[in-house]
Write a protein that holds these residues in place. Structure first.
Motif, PDB file in Angstrom:
ATOM      1  N   CYS A  42      -7.425  -2.106   5.338  1.00  0.00           N
ATOM      2  CA  CYS A  42      -6.764  -2.105   4.026  1.00  0.00           C
ATOM      3  C   CYS A  42      -6.340  -3.529   3.684  1.00  0.00           C
ATOM      4  CB  CYS A  42      -5.546  -1.189   4.048  1.00  0.00           C
ATOM      5  SG  CYS A  42      -4.718  -1.077   2.452  1.00  0.00           S
ATOM      6  N   HIS A  67       0.195   4.074   2.675  1.00  0.00           N
ATOM      7  CA  HIS A  67       0.517   3.848   4.086  1.00  0.00           C
ATOM      8  C   HIS A  67       1.858   4.471   4.455  1.00  0.00           C
ATOM      9  CE1 HIS A  67       2.255   1.398   7.413  1.00  0.00           C
ATOM     10  NE2 HIS A  67       1.107   1.788   7.957  1.00  0.00           N
ATOM     11  N   HIS A  85       0.749  -3.181   4.496  1.00  0.00           N
ATOM     12  CA  HIS A  85       1.330  -2.043   5.208  1.00  0.00           C
ATOM     13  C   HIS A  85       2.628  -2.572   5.793  1.00  0.00           C
ATOM     14  CE1 HIS A  85      -2.727   0.250   5.892  1.00  0.00           C
ATOM     15  NE2 HIS A  85      -2.465   0.008   4.617  1.00  0.00           N
ATOM     16  N   CYS A 144       0.859  -1.186   0.000  1.00  0.00           N
ATOM     17  CA  CYS A 144       0.000   0.000   0.000  1.00  0.00           C
ATOM     18  C   CYS A 144       0.893   1.232   0.000  1.00  0.00           C
ATOM     19  CB  CYS A 144      -0.909  -0.020   1.229  1.00  0.00           C
ATOM     20  SG  CYS A 144      -1.910   1.461   1.392  1.00  0.00           S
ATOM     21  N   CYS A 168      -3.132   6.294   4.209  1.00  0.00           N
ATOM     22  CA  CYS A 168      -4.058   5.241   3.787  1.00  0.00           C
ATOM     23  C   CYS A 168      -5.409   5.475   4.448  1.00  0.00           C
ATOM     24  CB  CYS A 168      -3.515   3.855   4.159  1.00  0.00           C
ATOM     25  SG  CYS A 168      -4.704   2.573   3.758  1.00  0.00           S
TER      26      CYS A 168
HETATM   27 ZN   LIG Z   1      -3.429   0.824   2.943  1.00  0.00          ZN
END
Ligand SMILES: [Zn+2]
Ligand SMILES: [Zn+2]
Length: 425
Positions: free
Chosen positions: A320, A309, A324, A306, A314
């Motif tokens: 999510c 993040h 991360h 991600c 995020c």
């Molecule tokens: Zn995320």
């Protein structure tokens, strides 16, 4: 007495006898006469007849009763005979039945025994074949690990959890999905690959908190206690994993969702190295936890991680579905994050490796009290890293003082590095 008198006496006697005889004769004749008379009388004849009739009737009647009794007895006898015969027949039938039953039971038992024997033999055969196949596979894998060459055919398989269904986008990108094997979409798992995934390997109490208690975006990594704890883990695990191959990527997740929490991804340069590492680490113990290693496919680290993040932006937070990750110390493997797969030059400083706290063991019971001591160590670490930095420096100076033990661990480390050098560099 004179002769005369004697004679008279005899004469008298004779005369009396004669009279008696004649009287008897007369009486007899008279009686006979009367008898004849009586016999000829019709009443007498009638009476006689009646007597005869009665006698005949009585005899007849007795004969009839005798015959009847005999008949009855015969009937009873016959009945008894019949019953006896029937009983005998039944007994015979029962006996035959029992024999038949016994025979059937025996046959059934023999059949069952044969079936069990066949089954046992089949199982034994299957076990042997399995063992042979397993042995062959082991040899192939060991051969592959030792000498390289093409990946063994049976390792090239892909396991599809839900064939004919669309591919799960999360699993495809991250090899992890919150629905795990019950996901309605298709998860495709490789038999082998260059990348190992060790789910839930890294653990820290802060990852167990829910979002409300512990806001994701508030993680100030470089200064945070969690990051320090992670760094210990990093310098403990990475060198150990590096002993089995050249690492291209090493990522540790700080997601809090159970399917991503503490996941460790390790990408090796070749499948062979990954297989070797898999064989070493699968089932090994680290800090009292047994590792379960999987092969996985990450086509692009850029799309698995991600991006928001790392910039603390995020919006999904702990829900999510992408990785991360903790930033690696010294930005190690940063090229791989951008899908530029080049082995970076390693630069783990000596100070950091010296602080390493080995928590590897071959079994949870290898060292007495290992579990509790490692637990204690972790606890200590929390307090040490978090609030008591003074104590940390004290510890360090203490370490410096105990140079003997340091020398020992250094020589151990150096011999390990020597081995690593000769093998992989
Ligand atoms: Zn995320
Ligand atoms: Zn899925």
């Amino acid at each position: 007495m004179g002769k005369h008198e004697k004679w008279r006496k005899i004469a008298k006697k004779v005369r009396r006898k004669r009279i008696r005889q004649s009287l008897a004769k007369i009486r007899h004749e008279k009686e006979e006469q009367e008898q004849r008379k009586r016999e000829q009388s019709p009443t007498y004849i009638q009476l006689l007849q009646k007597y005869e009739e009665e006698e005949a009737f009585q005899e007849e009647e007795e004969a009839r009763l005798r015959a009847e009794a005999e008949q009855r007895w015969l009937q009873i006898e016959e009945e008894a005979q019949k019953q006896w015969r029937e009983l005998q027949k039944k007994l015979e039938e029962a006996r035959e039945d029992r024999i038949r039953q016994n025979l059937l039971i025996k046959l059934e038992w023999e059949k069952e025994q044969k079936r069990l024997k066949d089954l046992k033999e089949a199982k034994e055969r299957e076990r042997e074949e399995n063992e042979k196949r397993q042995q062959q596979l082991r040899e192939e894998i060991e051969n592959f690990i030792a000498h390289g060459g093409d990946t063994p055919e049976h390792l090239k398989v892909y396991i599809e959890m839900n064939p004919n269904k669309p591919v799960c986008p999360f699993f495809q990108k991250t090899s992890a999905c919150r629905f795990k094997d019950s996901c309605s979409r298709n998860h495709i798992k490789p038999g082998v690959s260059r990348i190992l995934l060790i789910p839930n390997f890294y653990s820290h109490y802060s990852l167990e908190q829910t979002e409300s208690e512990y806001d994701d975006s508030s993680l100030e990594f470089e200064n945070h206690e969690t990051y320090s704890h992670f760094k210990d883990f990093f310098f403990d695990v990475l060198p150990e994993m590096e002993r089995y191959g050249r690492i291209r990527q090493f990522k540790v997740c700080c997601n809090r969702e159970s399917h991503l929490r503490g996941n460790v991804y390790v990408e090796y340069s070749t499948t062979r190295e990954a297989v070797r590492s898999f064989h070493v680490f699968n089932g090994r113990w680290y800090g009292g936890k047994q590792l379960s290693v999987e092969f996985c496919n990450i086509e692009s680290w850029k799309s698995a991680i991600c991006g928001l993040h790392s910039r603390k932006r995020c919006p999904k937070g702990s829900s999510c579905n992408f990785l991360h990750v903790f930033p690696n110390p010294h930005n190690l493997f940063y090229l791989a994050d951008r899908d530029e797969h080049r082995t970076p030059s390693r630069s783990i400083s000596r100070a950091e490796t010296e602080e390493r706290n080995w928590r590897w063991s071959e079994s949870p019971e290898r060292f007495p009290g290992n579990h509790t001591s490692s637990h204690k160590k972790r606890e200590e670490k929390h307090t040490r890293n978090g609030s008591n930095s003074k104590r940390r420096t004290q510890d360090r100076s203490h370490n410096r003082r105990s140079s003997k033990s340091r020398k020992r661990s250094r020589s151990r480390r150096e011999s390990r590095n020597d081995r690593k050098d000769s093998k992989y560099r």
